[in-house]
Scaffold this active site. Structure first.
Site, PDB file in Angstrom:
ATOM      1  N   GLY A   1      42.450  15.640  56.286  1.00 14.48           N
ATOM      2  CA  GLY A   1      41.677  14.511  56.780  1.00 14.48           C
ATOM      3  C   GLY A   1      41.902  14.163  58.228  1.00 14.48           C
TER       4      GLY A   1
ATOM      5  N   LYS B   1      52.550  24.403  72.902  1.00 14.78           N
ATOM      6  CA  LYS B   1      53.410  23.582  72.055  1.00 14.78           C
ATOM      7  C   LYS B   1      54.799  24.202  71.925  1.00 14.78           C
ATOM      8  CE  LYS B   1      52.448  20.332  70.074  1.00 14.78           C
ATOM      9  NZ  LYS B   1      52.585  18.906  70.478  1.00 14.78           N
TER      10      LYS B   1
ATOM     11  N   LYS C   1      51.504  26.337  64.559  1.00  7.08           N
ATOM     12  CA  LYS C   1      50.875  27.300  65.477  1.00  7.08           C
ATOM     13  C   LYS C   1      51.787  27.651  66.645  1.00  7.08           C
ATOM     14  CE  LYS C   1      46.112  26.039  64.321  1.00  7.08           C
ATOM     15  NZ  LYS C   1      46.477  25.232  63.140  1.00  7.08           N
TER      16      LYS C   1
ATOM     17  N   SER D   1      55.210  18.639  66.609  1.00 10.20           N
ATOM     18  CA  SER D   1      54.753  19.987  66.963  1.00 10.20           C
ATOM     19  C   SER D   1      53.880  20.540  65.836  1.00 10.20           C
ATOM     20  CB  SER D   1      55.952  20.892  67.238  1.00 10.20           C
ATOM     21  OG  SER D   1      55.528  22.130  67.797  1.00 10.20           O
TER      22      SER D   1
END
Length: 646
Positions: free
Chosen positions: A477, A447, A435, A432
């Site tokens: 990244g 979510k 947010k 998860s």
């Protein structure tokens, strides 16, 4: 190109400038002529010195011309025998020096024998004071021949160093310990590196006029008290293993204030096994944000995966692919990698089959919202572990297409979770996001709804699967994350775009995130939401400024920073815990269990069925309305759906 051809070309082309560094080597005949001239000078000097020492007006030689020719002839003969003229002077070695010694020594001995034989036959001395003369001749000729080669060698070395220093970045090596000195020596010994070391930098104040490897040692005060132009520097080279992240941050702040680039090198032990040219890099922002990875020594992790069948959804994404890599090291019997992105799935297939040829992989191109496509996988492979990393995650896109977010993030999760329970999967681990906490956008709300469904399913009758959720912030990244986005903007010359000057985010590394997912799957008893202590949040504006400086530019001068305004659904601060959530400690202080409010399975089942039907009908407003009923704390921000909150 030889020296003669190069010179001829320069003269006839009208170019009067000859770059000495372009001269490959002196022709052998030139070296031989110079050597003969130096031997002649040695003969004359020896004669002059012996005459002065003997206080005689009589010439040293019985016949001067014949003796000159004889000694020169003998010298030339031994030069040919020992090939003293054949080496490239600028690369002279001890062997070349030894050849000179043999040639001059042999010449001296031979002339001495001839002189002694002449005396025996004629009764006259061929050379006055022959032994002193020969000693002076030997010493003078050897020294002159040696100095000629030394001069040429040093001359070309200076020319080469001058070119290197003008074309390459002038840097200081940070530190004077063995690691720093070894790295500096490696750089100095490699003429192909684009760096010119001008000295060392130390925190010590008791070193004055000291040198290392022929380079001066400077105190840090020299950096603090001078500008970049005063220092005639381009950057600083750090050995990352020499300092903690806190120390590195402090020093980098100082260097960036002075507009100095910061370069990093691995420890010298690693340099022995890697290409030095590729190992010295410009310091990346990840080096400053990375913390010591959270690892839990847990033998149960191996037991959970050894000879087990594992399903990883979203296995071609940033998180999913790293989970695949880590699980592959645990020797499972089968890893099924599922994703709907064709090209990334093919890339991870090529990587894994090359790296782990002994592991049994299945790469499945499928959409998790299609239950009929994924159920046969559960029927066929008898999964023991399911890692669910597949999701739509980009906030603005899901804000514009809420129905798509529901179909993947809610329906897809529902399909996988119910199938896991139905087919007796031992553990289901869901990835998860922070947010999902007090969401202000559709993505975060979907979510959170998925979290609620998974938690509720844990407590249903006859369920034996342990459902576990992991929740963390931004991953360094990862695909579409802010750092690769900023890098591209900087490479393109700017501007760097930030939505708001006060926006802040948590960051962690991909390996850290995946380590948490695997460990949570082992630690969990079922129904938990694991959250990670991510340290202090990072201000995105500060992040952008540091990235620009690390790239060698000045913020708002070389690279502009502009503010575009908060995107739909975006908030200034992310949270890992909701206000009414309680936390439980685990045996690792960096990992907590969040006891968020949950729902009964009948309620969440009813809501998910409603929202899925609305999503299939592409009814955006109704989708978001139902989503707000499922997640009451969902308050839209900077979005067209704010009207639904009134």
């Amino acid at each position: 190109m030889s020296f003669r051809k190069n010179l001829k070309k320069k003269i006839y082309s009208g170019d009067n400038f000859i770059n000495l560094s372009e001269v490959r080597y002196l022709p052998r005949w030139v070296i031989l002529v110079i050597d003969i001239f130096l031997v002649a000078v040695s003969i004359s000097f020896s004669c002059y010195l012996i005459e002065k020492l003997s206080h005689s007006t009589q010439f040293v030689f019985y016949n001067a011309l014949h003796m000159y020719l004889m000694i020169l002839g003998v010298s030339i003969g031994f030069m040919f025998i020992y090939r003293t003229y054949s080496g490239i002077i600028r690369h002279s070695t001890f062997i070349d020096l030894f050849k000179l010694f043999l040639a001059t020594f042999s010449t001296t001995i031979f002339v001495g024998i001839v002189s002694y034989s002449f005396k025996l036959m004629t009764g006259q001395r061929m050379i006055q004071m022959s032994i002193p003369f020969l000693a002076v001749f030997f010493a003078t000729s050897f020294i002159l021949l040696f100095l000629f080669r030394l001069f040429v060698k040093e001359f070309f070395h200076l020319i080469r160093e001058f070119r290197r220093s003008t074309l390459r970045k002038r840097i200081l090596v940070f530190g004077i310990d063995e690691q720093a000195v070894a790295v500096a020596r490696a750089v100095l010994d490699n003429p192909h590196l684009p760096y010119h070391i001008v000295g060392f930098l130390t925190q010590r104040h008791d070193i004055k006029r000291a040198h290392l490897l022929g380079k001066p040692i400077y105190s840090v005060e020299k950096i603090r008290n001078n500008t970049k132009d005063d220092l005639l520097l381009d950057g600083i080279l750090l050995v990352k293993e020499m300092m903690t992240k806190e120390e590195m941050n402090n020093w980098v702040n100082l260097f960036l204030e002075k507009d100095l680039q910061v370069f990093t090198s691995p420890a010298v032990q690693e340099l022995q096994n890697v290409d030095l040219q590729g190992s010295i890099k410009t310091l990346q922002i990840e080096d400053l944000l990375n913390r010591k990875p959270i690892t839990i020594v847990n033998e149960d992790l191996k037991i959970r995966h050894f000879e087990k069948s594992v399903l990883i959804t979203g296995g071609a994404g940033s998180i999913g692919s790293e989970i695949v890599r880590q699980v592959a090291t645990l020797n499972p019997s089968l890893i099924v990698v599922l994703d709907q992105a064709e090209t990334p799935l093919y890339e991870i297939e090529m990587e894994m089959t090359n790296k782990f040829p002994d592991i049994n992989f299945k790469f499945v191109l499928a959409d998790i919202s299609n239950r009929h496509r994924i159920e046969p996988l559960f029927q066929q492979y008898n999964f023991s572990m399911v890692y669910h990393a597949a999701a739509y995650k980009h906030v603005p896109l899901i804000e514009e297409n809420p129905h798509e977010g529901v179909l993947v993030n809610i329906l897809g999760t529902k399909n996988l979770a119910t199938l896991s329970s139905q087919y007796g999967v031992n553990r289901f681990v869901m990835v998860s996001t922070d947010k999902a906490v007090k969401p202000t956008n559709v993505m975060g709300a979907t979510k959170r709804a998925a979290e609620l469904f998974v938690q509720a399913l844990q407590n249903t009758e006859n369920n034996k699967t342990k459902f576990i959720t992991t929740r963390f912030g931004n991953v360094l990244g990862s695909n579409g994350s802010v750092i690769p986005h900023f890098k591209k903007q900087i490479e393109n010359g700017g501007p760097v775009t930030i939505t708001h000057p006060e926006i802040m985010r948590y960051f962690m590394t991909i390996p850290e995130a995946c380590d948490l997912v695997l460990q949570a799957g082992t630690m969990g008893k079922g129904g938990e939401i694991f959250v990670f202590d991510m340290g202090e949040p990072v201000k995105i504006l500060d992040l952008a400024k540091r990235m620009i400086k690390l790239s060698g530019f000045e913020p708002n001068l070389d690279i502009k920073i502009i503010y575009t305004g908060l995107r739909p659904g975006e908030k200034l601060y992310e949270e890992l815990l909701s206000d009414d959530a309680k936390t439980l400690a685990t045996h690792n202080e960096k990992i907590l269990i969040s006891k968020d409010p949950n729902m009964e399975f009948e309620d969440i089942e009813k809501y998910t069925n409603q929202i899925i039907k609305a999503a299939l009908r592409r009814e955006k407003i109704q989708v978001v309305q139902i989503l707000k009923e499922i997640v009451p704390e969902f308050k839209s921000n900077n979005s067209i759906y704010e009207v639904l909150d009134k």
